[in-house]
Design a protein around this motif. Structure first.
Motif: not given
Length: 890
Positions: A253-282
């Motif tokens: 079962t999940a998180n048995k034996g005193g194992e601490p739960p995994f917590m996601y840490n939000t990575p620092p990112s820029s809102l201007e980052a994008y993959n292929m297309f700029d959301p402001a200039d699609l």
């Protein structure tokens, strides 16, 4: 001298036989007590660990009682037939009865021990009674079995299994030690009087006990020794832990034996980052639905706590897919009357087609979003955009859960249910980015990871398929999708807690933690036998019928007698199907748990087929026996018993008849498998176990392909049967008759020796009969391949001149196969690649085009020629690039 010589010869033979018989009797007299003692100790030793394995112990207990009851009540019926084959048939039925009983005990480990205890207790009480009525055991045993079964099923305590082990194990040990106990118990069960002479002298003159008291005490003594063995070998019995409920095994079962739960840490990112297309200039094609997609992404991302970067990736993913789905709005792809209203409708129908099938299999309506008031779009379009965004956000962060498609649909179903119930205040809930990963994906992933990385062997290790099949049952809908209990980390209105579904339910990770294995690939030759069962069954049945035809032709049987002998094929069908059911139970034992319908269906099929097999065997033995008039000790017209045999056999043939009709029209199979009627589904789960699966229910071929398939196999099978009859079966008739004549005409010939010789004669022929199917299949495959080659003109090009002449057509055919009809227009060309030089252009279109060219001016003619040349050059350019890549590979 001759008489004296014959006399001495006869006396010498008699002396040898007497000497040999005395030696065998002496060996038997010395060895039998030792073998009985060894068997008694072995039974006691095995009974000492019975409680540790509930399913196996339950199966063994019911197997012993089934063998005893079958032999007890069928012995007198078969021994009176008067042929040795009837004795062999009796022991075959007893073995089948024991295997059927073991299967029923394995399938019902909580019910069978109680029923076995009640039946054994009734028999033990009857053993101490001075006189037993004929109906005593027939009345008390079923009542005691029902009461014991109710108690065992109600409380689910190991104590009932221990009690059944004590009585049954002690009885078997006592029968091994005392040769008189087993026949005495048989007479008690049948209500007959039993007076063994040797036990009478011993008990009356030495112990002053009546024989029945002594034999009953022998059983009690065996039970006491079984209790001692249980205390010595079983820790639970020694510490009196038999009154606690058995704990089901857990896969983690999940998180048995005193194992601490995994917590996601939000990575620092820029809102201007994008993959292929700029959301402001699609690009224009992507910007058409951008506002709806981004609005839904923001709302759903806050509501469920998706990662910001993942949400942006999926938004771009959806926009690109929507752009690609614009092709369905073209008349080149779909005709106008079947075109979807928009690319969103086309994409939604494609993405959620499997979800609709899953909901239909679960028997629940699909969950789709309602009108989103924050979007300025038609409700039908806006709601579909929300569905697509939620699905892709779930899929985007699913990680290895993507290997379990039904698990993903479960998450979507539950999350959309929560979202629709929260309509009106979805803007008030804002979970931290990564909440979905922490509280939904990670608990499930931990369960899967723990099992996949375990050191256990295959039978104890669950893989992706086993976990995914947990979501093939409606039981999964009783769990909530998230491991989180709403706390201060969630900014919600107080009213929200009363509206969310799944409050008080267990987390889905906890359900997966105790999920059983759904498929067990046992490493055994029996698994291969089960896999090719239908092939073996067909060969056995047809081989029997060919042998009947051959003997009928050689011995000149009448058609009535030939039909009666051929009717033995029903016995073959029933026994083979019973064997298959036993193998199915073996395949799922012990790691797979079946639902209630599957268990009841298996028990019903096993019990009913065994009872019909008993009647079929009795009829055939009596019909071909020396008496031939009395059946089941009842004198009746032979036609009456014949028709009883026929209609019972036809009942056994119902699954085969239904399968034959379904094979003639394959869509009927898909309709039956997908039918939602409860009676139809229950019927299918009983007679066709494969219908319990979620997959493989709509994979039928068209009737045209089925007809060709039938033609291939009908001709192949017809030739195989003719060849096998002439060269494999017919050639064995005369040798078989000669061996049988020796047994009939010479009294010193033994029945079992003759049977062994016949098996040695026929086994090689049957093995060849099994093998030659693959040979004829290879030949027929060659015929079929040749016909396909001629029909598709394979091999028409036979010289380099033909290659040069036909190579010029390669670009045209390459583009026709690999490119869509509007490929030229999408690349800026003035004409479609396929439409410009399409040889399949209709005659009317070509005539109109020629009229326009002839009647037009020179400028238009030159323009049309340039357009054709432009398309031809582009086709050669694309084909040459692919051709050069192919050449470079060599």
């Amino acid at each position: 001298k001759v008489l004296r010589h014959d006399f001495y010869s006869i006396m010498s033979e008699i002396q040898d036989e007497v000497t040999e018989g005395a030696i065998l009797a002496f060996i038997e007299k010395v060895s039998m007590p030792f073998l009985r003692a060894v068997a008694t100790l072995a039974v006691l030793w095995i009974s000492g660990k019975a409680v540790a394995n509930a399913r196996l112990a339950s199966g063994m207990i019911v197997a012993v009682l089934s063998f005893f009851l079958t032999f007890t009540f069928l012995e007198s019926l078969f021994y009176t037939v008067g042929i040795q084959l009837a004795v062999v048939a009796l022991f075959i039925l007893c073995i089948n009865g024991a295997l059927v009983g073991m299967s029923i005990g394995v399938l019902m480990p909580f019910l069978a021990p109680g029923m076995s205890f009640g039946l054994a207790l009734a028999l033990l009480v009857a053993a101490f009674l001075p006189t037993s009525s004929t109906l005593y055991f027939s009345i008390t045993a079923p009542v005691a079995a029902v009461i014991g079964g109710i108690i065992s099923a109600r409380f689910h305590r190991p104590i009932m299994l221990a009690l059944a082990t004590v009585l049954v194990g002690g009885g078997v040990a006592a029968c091994c030690a005392s040769p008189n106990l087993f026949p005495y118990l048989m007479d008690v069960a049948r209500g007959y009087a039993y007076h063994p002479q040797d036990i009478t002298v011993l008990t009356e003159k030495i112990l002053n006990f009546p024989p029945h008291i002594t034999l009953g005490l022998a059983w009690v003594s065996g039970s006491v020794l079984t209790i001692v063995s249980l205390f010595i070998r079983d820790t639970d019995v020694r510490h009196f832990r038999l009154f606690s409920k058995p704990q089901s095994s857990s896969n983690g079962t999940a998180n048995k034996g005193g194992e601490p739960p995994f917590m996601y840490n939000t990575p620092p990112s820029s809102l201007e980052a994008y993959n292929m297309f700029d959301p402001a200039d699609l690009p224009p094609r992507l910007a058409e639905y951008a506002n709806m997609v981004y609005s839904a992404c923001e709302d759903l991302g806050n509501f469920f706590g998706f990662q910001d970067s993942s949400v942006r990736n999926q938004a771009e993913h959806i926009l690109i897919l929507l752009s690609n789905h614009r092709r369905y709005m073209s008349s080149h792809i779909l005709q106008a009357h079947v075109q979807p209203p928009s690319p969103i409708h086309a994409m939604h129908a494609k993405m959620f087609s499997n979800y609709m099938k899953w909901c239909r299999a679960m028997g629940v309506p699909p969950n789709f979003s309602k009108m989103n008031s924050s979007m300025s779009a038609p409700p039908a379009v806006a709601s579909r955009v929300v569905d697509l965004v939620l699905w892709f956000c779930i899929w985007g962060e699913g990680a290895n859960l993507r290997h379990m498609p039904e698990c993903m649909w479960f998450l979507y179903h539950k999350m959309m249910e929560e979202y629709t119930l929260s309509e009106g205040y979805t803007q008030t809930r804002s979970l931290y980015a990564g909440h979905y990963l922490d509280q939904v994906v990670n608990p499930i992933f931990k369960i899967v990871e723990k099992s996949m990385k375990g050191k256990n062997d295959h039978p104890e290790k669950l893989n992706y398929d086993d976990f995914n099949e947990f979501f093939w049952s409606k039981t999964c809908l009783n769990f909530r999708y998230t491991a989180e209990i709403v706390t201060g980390d969630v900014e919600m209105q107080g009213q929200m807690n009363t509206l969310l579904p799944g409050d008080g339910a267990q987390c889905i990770a906890e359900g997966l933690g105790v999920a059983p294995k759904t498929f067990l690939e046992k490493r055994s030759w029996l698994r291969g036998t089960l896999a090719i069962y239908r092939i073996l069954e067909w060969h056995i049945v047809t081989f029997y019928l060919l042998a009947v035809i051959a003997f009928s032709r050689q011995l000149v049987w009448g058609w009535v007698f030939s039909l009666e002998v051929a009717s033995g094929v029903f016995w073959v069908f029933n026994s083979l199907h019973l064997l298959r059911e036993l193998l199915e139970v073996w395949a799922v034992f012990p790691g797979i748990q079946l639902n209630g319908i599957a268990i009841c269906g298996s028990v019903f099929v096993l019990a009913s087929r065994f009872l019909i097999l008993v009647y079929q065997t009795l009829y055939l033995m009596s019909a071909f026996g020396p008496e031939g008039k009395t059946y089941l000790n009842i004198t009746e017209d032979s036609n009456f018993w014949w028709w009883q045999y026929i209609w019972l056999s036809i009942i056994c043939m119902v699954p085969y008849i239904l399968q034959a009709f379904a094979q003639l029209y394959p869509p009927l199979t898909s309709w039956l498998y997908t039918n939602q009627n409860d009676f139809v589904q229950s019927f299918l789960q009983i007679l066709f176990p494969l219908s319990r699966l979620y997959v493989g229910k709509e994979v039928h071929e068209s009737f045209k392909h089925t007809a060709v398939y039938f033609l291939f196999w009908v001709t192949l099978i017809a030739w195989k049967l003719y060849f096998s009859y002439m060269f494999e079966v017919w050639s064995m008739v005369l040798p078989t008759l000669e061996l049988s004549d020796d047994y009939v005409n010479f009294s010193n010939e033994d029945f079992y020796r003759m049977t062994l010789l016949l098996l040695l004669r026929w086994t090689p022929q049957f093995i060849v009969y099994l093998i030659d199917m693959s040979i004829w299949y290879a030949v027929w495959q060659g015929f079929a391949g040749t016909s396909v080659g001629f029909s598709e003109h394979l091999g028409d090009i036979r010289s380099f001149k033909d290659i040069r002449d036909n190579f010029g057509q390669a670009p045209e055919k390459f583009c026709r196969k690999m490119l869509s009809p509007d490929a030229g227009s999408r690349r800026g060309s003035s004409a479609s690649f396929l439409g410009a030089s399409n040889p399949s252009m209709s005659a009317t279109t070509a005539s109109d085009e020629s009229q326009r060219l002839l009647g037009g001016d020179a400028h238009k003619l030159q323009s049309y020629v340039n357009r054709l040349l432009d398309v031809r050059i582009q086709k050669w350019v694309m084909f040459s690039a692919v051709w050069n890549e192919i050449i470079d590979m060599f």
